[in-house]
Design a protein around this motif. Structure first.
Motif: not given
Length: 221
Positions: A115, A118, A121
């Motif tokens: 997470k 992620e 990004s």
């Protein structure tokens, strides 16, 4: 201002010419000569100013070329470590650590490992979208400045959902990108003083490199 004053005197003298023609003619010649000298001096100053501007532009270009060459050549040498004083900082790149730390508190360990990067990004991609520009103009100490718009809906939601640390990481990257590449909105590498959290000067980076080279030579011997 001196030229303007002399032109005013010249006009006054011309008006008085009929009354005291001889004296006025003499005075007019004196003022005209002084005016021509001042205009010539002004022209010389303007030429000097233009020459200095060209020289300054050339110097700035050479300095920027040197910074770019150092960044490219020393990318591997100036790595970021625990005790690093100087290195290459990617301006506009979001720090992933706040995302990792926050996700560790919100999710199980295995899920947090996914997470954190992620979400980082995801927000990095949002920063690249030029249509999203969460800034506002404010008037500070007589000057207009562009600052983060705290009322921006996306930023408000980010702070509410993920907290202050992640909000700070995203807004820091936003400010860097807006300063270093407002037209392209992509990450730019910069020589950085990590101790003082500012852009490093060429002098201090070169001194730092030379010091490290001397240390390496002593260790080899």
């Amino acid at each position: 201002m001196e030229i303007k004053e002399l032109k005013g005197k010249l006009q006054v003298v011309k008006h008085l010419r009929d009354e005291v023609d001889a004296a006025a003619q003499k005075k007019m010649k004196e003022v005209t000569k002084e005016l021509e000298q001042k205009i010539e001096e002004l022209g010389d100053l303007e030429n000097l100013n233009q020459a200095l501007i060209v020289k300054e532009c050339q110097s700035n270009y050479e300095l920027q070329e040197a910074r770019t060459e150092l960044i490219v050549s020393l990318r591997d040498m100036l790595t970021i470590g625990r005790n690093t004083l100087f290195g290459i900082k990617r301006m506009g790149e979001i720090d992933v650590k706040p995302f990792q730390n926050t996700c560790k508190l919100k999710f199980p360990p295995e899920e947090a490992q996914i997470k954190g990067p992620e979400q980082c990004s995801l927000w990095q991609e949002r920063l690249r979208k030029s249509e999203w520009h969460p800034f506002k103009i404010v008037f500070v100490e007589g000057n207009h400045q562009e600052v983060i718009d705290d009322d921006d809906e996306m930023l408000r939601n980010l702070k509410e959902e993920w907290g202050d640390d992640i909000y700070e990481a995203v807004t820091t990257a936003l400010k860097e990108m807006n300063e270093y590449n407002p037209s392209g909105w992509y990450v730019v590498s910069e020589l950085w003083n990590f101790k003082e959290k500012r852009k490093a000067t060429l002098k201090e980076v070169i001194s730092y490199i030379l010091k490290n080279l001397k240390t390496c030579k002593r260790k080899r011997h």
